[in-house]
Scaffold this motif. Structure first.
Motif, PDB file in Angstrom:
ATOM      1  N   SER A 124      37.138  62.664  87.142  1.00 54.15           N
ATOM      2  CA  SER A 124      35.673  62.775  87.110  1.00 54.15           C
ATOM      3  C   SER A 124      35.010  61.442  87.433  1.00 54.15           C
ATOM      4  O   SER A 124      33.985  61.387  88.109  1.00 54.15           O
ATOM      5  CB  SER A 124      35.198  63.262  85.737  1.00 54.15           C
ATOM      6  OG  SER A 124      35.615  64.573  85.505  1.00 54.15           O
ATOM      7  N   LYS A 125      35.617  60.367  86.963  1.00 58.68           N
ATOM      8  CA  LYS A 125      35.090  59.020  87.227  1.00 58.68           C
ATOM      9  C   LYS A 125      35.132  58.724  88.733  1.00 58.68           C
ATOM     10  O   LYS A 125      34.203  58.146  89.284  1.00 58.68           O
ATOM     11  CB  LYS A 125      35.910  57.997  86.438  1.00 58.68           C
ATOM     12  CG  LYS A 125      35.283  56.655  86.303  1.00 58.68           C
ATOM     13  CD  LYS A 125      36.100  55.772  85.355  1.00 58.68           C
ATOM     14  CE  LYS A 125      35.410  54.452  85.151  1.00 58.68           C
ATOM     15  NZ  LYS A 125      36.115  53.614  84.184  1.00 58.68           N
ATOM     16  N   LEU A 126      36.228  59.134  89.394  1.00 56.33           N
ATOM     17  CA  LEU A 126      36.327  58.941  90.846  1.00 56.33           C
ATOM     18  C   LEU A 126      35.259  59.752  91.581  1.00 56.33           C
ATOM     19  O   LEU A 126      34.651  59.266  92.539  1.00 56.33           O
ATOM     20  CB  LEU A 126      37.707  59.369  91.356  1.00 56.33           C
ATOM     21  CG  LEU A 126      38.785  58.315  91.334  1.00 56.33           C
ATOM     22  CD1 LEU A 126      40.121  58.912  91.742  1.00 56.33           C
ATOM     23  CD2 LEU A 126      38.426  57.161  92.243  1.00 56.33           C
ATOM     24  N   MET A 127      35.052  60.991  91.161  1.00 56.98           N
ATOM     25  CA  MET A 127      34.023  61.824  91.796  1.00 56.98           C
ATOM     26  C   MET A 127      32.648  61.194  91.621  1.00 56.98           C
ATOM     27  O   MET A 127      31.848  61.167  92.558  1.00 56.98           O
ATOM     28  CB  MET A 127      34.028  63.240  91.210  1.00 56.98           C
ATOM     29  CG  MET A 127      35.210  64.087  91.629  1.00 56.98           C
ATOM     30  SD  MET A 127      35.332  64.311  93.420  1.00 56.98           S
ATOM     31  CE  MET A 127      33.834  65.191  93.763  1.00 56.98           C
ATOM     32  N   LYS A 128      32.384  60.680  90.428  1.00 60.58           N
ATOM     33  CA  LYS A 128      31.096  60.029  90.169  1.00 60.58           C
ATOM     34  C   LYS A 128      30.947  58.791  91.051  1.00 60.58           C
ATOM     35  O   LYS A 128      29.885  58.555  91.630  1.00 60.58           O
ATOM     36  CB  LYS A 128      30.980  59.664  88.690  1.00 60.58           C
ATOM     37  CG  LYS A 128      29.646  59.073  88.337  1.00 60.58           C
ATOM     38  CD  LYS A 128      29.522  58.753  86.858  1.00 60.58           C
ATOM     39  CE  LYS A 128      28.151  58.159  86.597  1.00 60.58           C
ATOM     40  NZ  LYS A 128      28.031  57.635  85.264  1.00 60.58           N
ATOM     41  N   ALA A 129      32.030  57.998  91.175  1.00 58.23           N
ATOM     42  CA  ALA A 129      31.991  56.794  92.012  1.00 58.23           C
ATOM     43  C   ALA A 129      31.692  57.163  93.465  1.00 58.23           C
ATOM     44  O   ALA A 129      30.888  56.501  94.132  1.00 58.23           O
ATOM     45  CB  ALA A 129      33.311  56.032  91.910  1.00 58.23           C
ATOM     46  N   TYR A 130      32.322  58.230  93.956  1.00 57.39           N
ATOM     47  CA  TYR A 130      32.076  58.680  95.328  1.00 57.39           C
ATOM     48  C   TYR A 130      30.620  59.121  95.479  1.00 57.39           C
ATOM     49  O   TYR A 130      29.932  58.722  96.419  1.00 57.39           O
ATOM     50  CB  TYR A 130      33.024  59.819  95.705  1.00 57.39           C
ATOM     51  CG  TYR A 130      32.682  60.439  97.038  1.00 57.39           C
ATOM     52  CD1 TYR A 130      33.061  59.817  98.227  1.00 57.39           C
ATOM     53  CD2 TYR A 130      31.963  61.623  97.123  1.00 57.39           C
ATOM     54  CE1 TYR A 130      32.727  60.361  99.454  1.00 57.39           C
ATOM     55  CE2 TYR A 130      31.631  62.176  98.342  1.00 57.39           C
ATOM     56  CZ  TYR A 130      32.014  61.548  99.502  1.00 57.39           C
ATOM     57  OH  TYR A 130      31.677  62.090 100.715  1.00 57.39           O
ATOM     58  N   ASN A 131      30.151  59.952  94.559  1.00 50.62           N
ATOM     59  CA  ASN A 131      28.780  60.470  94.645  1.00 50.62           C
ATOM     60  C   ASN A 131      27.745  59.352  94.616  1.00 50.62           C
ATOM     61  O   ASN A 131      26.689  59.480  95.232  1.00 50.62           O
ATOM     62  CB  ASN A 131      28.517  61.484  93.534  1.00 50.62           C
ATOM     63  CG  ASN A 131      29.223  62.793  93.795  1.00 50.62           C
ATOM     64  OD1 ASN A 131      29.454  63.186  94.937  1.00 50.62           O
ATOM     65  ND2 ASN A 131      29.595  63.485  92.726  1.00 50.62           N
ATOM     66  N   GLU A 132      28.052  58.260  93.929  1.00 55.42           N
ATOM     67  CA  GLU A 132      27.127  57.127  93.887  1.00 55.42           C
ATOM     68  C   GLU A 132      27.060  56.382  95.221  1.00 55.42           C
ATOM     69  O   GLU A 132      26.121  55.633  95.464  1.00 55.42           O
ATOM     70  CB  GLU A 132      27.518  56.176  92.754  1.00 55.42           C
ATOM     71  CG  GLU A 132      27.204  56.763  91.384  1.00 55.42           C
ATOM     72  CD  GLU A 132      27.711  55.912  90.221  1.00 55.42           C
ATOM     73  OE1 GLU A 132      28.400  54.891  90.462  1.00 55.42           O
ATOM     74  OE2 GLU A 132      27.413  56.285  89.080  1.00 55.42           O
ATOM     75  N   LEU A 133      28.044  56.603  96.092  1.00 56.00           N
ATOM     76  CA  LEU A 133      28.048  55.972  97.417  1.00 56.00           C
ATOM     77  C   LEU A 133      27.270  56.795  98.450  1.00 56.00           C
ATOM     78  O   LEU A 133      26.957  56.301  99.523  1.00 56.00           O
ATOM     79  CB  LEU A 133      29.490  55.790  97.908  1.00 56.00           C
ATOM     80  CG  LEU A 133      30.400  54.923  97.038  1.00 56.00           C
ATOM     81  CD1 LEU A 133      31.818  54.932  97.591  1.00 56.00           C
ATOM     82  CD2 LEU A 133      29.861  53.511  96.932  1.00 56.00           C
TER      83      LEU A 133
END
Length: 163
Positions: A124-133
């Motif tokens: 979930s943290k990776l998905m959030k990091a991607y979405n923030e880009l």
């Protein structure tokens, strides 16, 4: 002015007869021999395209490759002009793929992400990091016509027997 109005009325009347004739000749026809695709365009925040591509390549695509499903992954293209940074093209089994809010392939992919990253929290943290880009994105549906080629035939190849 009256002649212009009369001409306009004549054009409208003749178009209405043409439209009626067209409607009478029209028959229902299903699209056959087409493949459906989901096409996504993504624009990343300034200077973030390389970071986003690293996440896609090192995590998202890796999880997709670990899937047992026969569903093909997306073809990803870096855009060299226009407003979008990448285009992703997913072949669909058919238009019925749109009936899913969350498809079995989506569930399988997420489970592989969780397994790969070690926990649901890390995935979930990776998905959030991607979405923030991501600055912006949009999705379209497209079709391509399936064309069968003869063995040995290539696109654009001239028939050498005529030379």
């Amino acid at each position: 002015m009256r002649s212009l109005l009369a001409l306009l009325i004549c054009v409208c009347v003749s178009l209405s007869y043409t439209a009626d004739a067209f409607a009478q000749e029209m028959e229902a026809k299903k699209m056959e021999g087409h493949t459906w695709h989901q096409v996504a365009f993504v624009k990343f925040k300034a200077g973030m395209a390389d970071s986003a591509m690293k996440l896609i390549d090192n995590h998202f695509m890796k999880a997709g490759m670990a899937m047992e499903s026969d569903a093909p992954g997306p073809k990803i293209m870096r855009m060299r002009s226009g407003e979008w940074d990448i285009m992703m093209l997913w072949p669909m089994k058919g238009i019925e793929d749109l009936e899913w809010e969350v498809s079995p392939e989506d569930v399988e992919w997420w489970n592989k992400m969780v397994e790969q990253e070690g926990s649901e929290e890390k995935a979930s943290k990776l998905m959030k990091a991607y979405n923030e880009l991501v600055a912006d994105h949009t999705t379209y549906l497209a079709t391509s016509q399936m064309q069968e080629m003869e063995e040995g035939e290539t696109m654009g190849a001239a028939d050498s027997s005529n030379n």
